[in-house]
Design an enzyme around this catalytic site. Structure first.
Site, PDB file in Angstrom:
ATOM      1  N   ASP A 151      -4.184  45.672 -18.551  1.00  0.00           N
ATOM      2  CA  ASP A 151      -5.273  46.218 -19.372  1.00  0.00           C
ATOM      3  C   ASP A 151      -6.638  45.617 -19.071  1.00  0.00           C
ATOM      4  O   ASP A 151      -7.657  46.143 -19.534  1.00  0.00           O
ATOM      5  CB  ASP A 151      -4.969  45.994 -20.855  1.00  0.00           C
ATOM      6  CG  ASP A 151      -3.769  46.796 -21.333  1.00  0.00           C
ATOM      7  OD1 ASP A 151      -3.469  47.836 -20.714  1.00  0.00           O
ATOM      8  OD2 ASP A 151      -3.135  46.372 -22.318  1.00  0.00           O
ATOM      9  N   ARG A 164     -12.478  39.775 -33.823  1.00  0.00           N
ATOM     10  CA  ARG A 164     -11.154  39.289 -33.417  1.00  0.00           C
ATOM     11  C   ARG A 164     -11.187  37.835 -32.941  1.00  0.00           C
ATOM     12  O   ARG A 164     -10.886  37.532 -31.797  1.00  0.00           O
ATOM     13  CB  ARG A 164     -10.545  40.182 -32.337  1.00  0.00           C
ATOM     14  CG  ARG A 164     -10.311  41.602 -32.782  1.00  0.00           C
ATOM     15  CD  ARG A 164      -9.524  42.388 -31.755  1.00  0.00           C
ATOM     16  NE  ARG A 164      -9.290  43.763 -32.203  1.00  0.00           N
ATOM     17  CZ  ARG A 164      -8.570  44.660 -31.541  1.00  0.00           C
ATOM     18  NH1 ARG A 164      -8.010  44.328 -30.379  1.00  0.00           N
ATOM     19  NH2 ARG A 164      -8.405  45.872 -32.019  1.00  0.00           N
TER      20      ARG A 164
END
Length: 397
Positions: free
Chosen positions: A196, A276
C-alpha cells in the site's frame, strides 16, 4: 577542619553535577526548573533517570563492539523483541536492490535469511527498494554508525513473523509496491499483490520493536499494525509531514485484533501531521510520554471499542479553534463505555481529551515489561533525541 573541607568539596561537586544535568536537558516551558527538581534514583547507580530506553542504551559505551546489547533496552509490550540478538553480525555494503534475486551484501539479502542476524551498514547509504522489503523473523536492522535512508520506493513489510527490531533508519516518501514476484526467504519467491505504500507494515506479527527512526510523507500510513499483530513497542521515533500517521487494527469487522497490545512511548509527533497518532480498533494502546506538536484534525482516534490509556503526554493543540480536541471516536452506536483515559497529561493551547468508560485501564505489563512514566512537563526534554541518532564509534551513543 579536614571533615569540613571534605563536606564542602562534596557539596560543590554535587552542585556542579546537577547544574551540568540541567543545562544538558533544559528546554522551554520551564523544563529547566522541572529537571532540577526531578532525580529518579535507581537502586544500582543513583543517577538521574528519564527516558528508560535511552538510559539503557547510553550505558552501553562499547555499542559498536556489542550492538546486540541494544535488544535488552526495549520496554512495554514489545520488551521481548530480541530481533537478531543471538545471531551473527551482517554488514550491508551495497545499497542496490533486486526483489527476486538479491545479492549478498544488500539489505534484502540479509533481511530474508532464515537464521537470526544483526544487520548494520558499512557506510551512509540511500536505498531505493525495487519492491517491498519482506523481513524474516529474528532480524535487527540497526542504522547506528551510518546515515541510512529508505525512500522513494516501496518500503518495509513485516508479515507473519516474530522478533524484529528496526532502529535508527530514515524512512520517507514510500510508494506503493507493484504486483509481482518478491523473495521472502532464500528458498521461497512468491507473487505479491502490491503493497500500500506504508513506511512499515506490521501484519500478523508479534514481538516487534521500532525505535529511533524517522518517518515522513508516505503514500499510505507511516506505520500500520494490523491482522492480529501484538506485543509491539513503537518508541523514540520522529514523525512529520503526513496525513494518516499510525493505524492499529485492520477494519471494524476484524475482531481478531482484540489481542493487539501496543506501547507507543517517547515519540515526537512533529509538524505537518493530520490524524491517527494513533487510530485504534479493538485492541489496547498505551500512549505514554509522547510529544504532540499540533495536529490538523485530531491526535488519538478509534472505532470498534478499543482501550486507550494516554499517560504523561505533552499535547500542544493547533491554533484552529475547531481542532483543539485530541480524541475522535467513530461509532455507529454509543461509545460511552469505551475505556479511553487520560492521566497525568499536559494540555497546551486549549488542547483537551474526552475520556470515557469505567474500571481499570492499566496496561497490566509483566514485571519485565513495566517502566515508570515521567512527568508530562519533562516530555519536551526526553523526546529531544527522537529519531535516528548520530553515533560515533568509540563514544557512547
Amino acid at each position: 577542619m579536614a571533615t569540613l573541607t571534605s563536606s564542602l568539596f562534596l557539596l560543590l561537586s554535587s552542585s556542579f553535577l546537577l547544574t551540568f544535568f540541567v543545562n544538558a536537558y533544559s528546554t522551554t516551558n520551564n523544563t529547566t526548573q522541572l529537571l532540577s527538581n526531578y532525580i529518579h534514583k535507581t537502586p544500582k547507580n543513583n543517577k538521574p533517570h528519564l527516558n528508560t530506553i535511552d538510559s539503557c542504551r547510553r550505558a552501553q559505551t562499547k555499542w559498536a563492539a556489542n550492538p546486540h546489547a541494544l535488544a535488552d533496552c526495549s520496554i512495554g509490550f514489545g520488551k521481548d523483541s530480541i530481533g537478531g540478538k543471538h545471531g551473527k553480525l551482517y554488514i550491508v555494503t551495497d545499497p542496490s536492490d533486486d526483489a527476486v534475486n538479491p545479492r549478498k551484501g544488500t539489505l534484502r539479502y540479509g533481511a530474508i535469511q532464515r537464521e537470526p542476524l544483526w544487520i548494520m551498514f558499512k557506510r551512509d547509504m540511500v536505498i531505493r527498494l525495487e519492491n517491498e522489503l519482506i523481513v524474516n523473523s529474528y532480524k535487527s536492522i540497526d542504522g547506528r554508525g551510518a546515515r541510512v535512508v529508505i525512500s522513494n520506493g516501496p518500503c518495509i513489510t513485516i508479515q507473519g513473523v516474530s522478533n524484529v527490531i528496526i532502529h535508527g533508519i530514515r524512512i520517507h516518501d514510500c510508494k506503493p509496491g507493484k504486483a509481482g514476484l518478491v523473495r521472502s526467504s532464500p528458498d521461497h519467491v512468491g507473487h505479491r499483490q502490491g503493497s500500500d505504500g506504508d513506511g512499515i507494515s506490521i501484519f500478523s506479527s508479534s514481538n516487534i520493536w521500532v525505535d529511533h527512526c524517522f518517518f515522513a510523507r508516505c503514500a499510505d500510513g507511516l506505520i500500520d499494525i494490523i491482522h492480529a499483530s501484538t506485543a509491539i513497542t513503537i518508541s523514540n521515533n520522529y514523525f512529520t509531514q503526513h496525513d494518516k500517521v499510525m493505524l492499529l487494527g485492520h477494519n471494524d469487522q476484524y475482531t481478531a485484533d482484540k489481542i493487539m497490545r501496543v506501547t507507543i512511548a517517547f515519540n515526537r509527533f512533529a509538524s505537518g501531521l493530520t490524524e491517527r497518532m494513533p487510530r485504534v480498533r479493538f485492541g489496547y494502546a498505551h500512549v505514554v510520554n509522547n510529544r504532540y506538536d499540533e495536529w490538523k484534525m485530531y491526535a488519538i482516534g478509534g472505532s470498534s471499542n478499543p482501550t486507550i490509556l494516554s499517560e504523561g503526554n505533552y499535547y500542544i493543540a493547533p491554533n484552529d479553534d475547531n481542532a483543539k480536541q485530541i480524541t475522535k471516536r467513530e461509532a455507529k452506536q454509543s461509545w460511552k463505555n469505551w475505556k479511553w483515559r487520560s492521566t497525568k497529561d499536559v494540555f497546551e493551547n486549549g488542547a483537551y481529551f474526552v475520556p470515557s468508560g469505567y474500571g481499570s485501564c492499566a496496561p497490566n505489563y509483566s514485571y519485565t515489561q513495566s517502566f515508570n512514566a515521567v512527568r508530562a512537563n519533562l516530555v519536551p526534554a526526553i523526546t529531544l533525541n527522537a529519531g535516528p541518532l548520530s553515533c560515533v564509534v568509540g563514544r557512547a551513543c
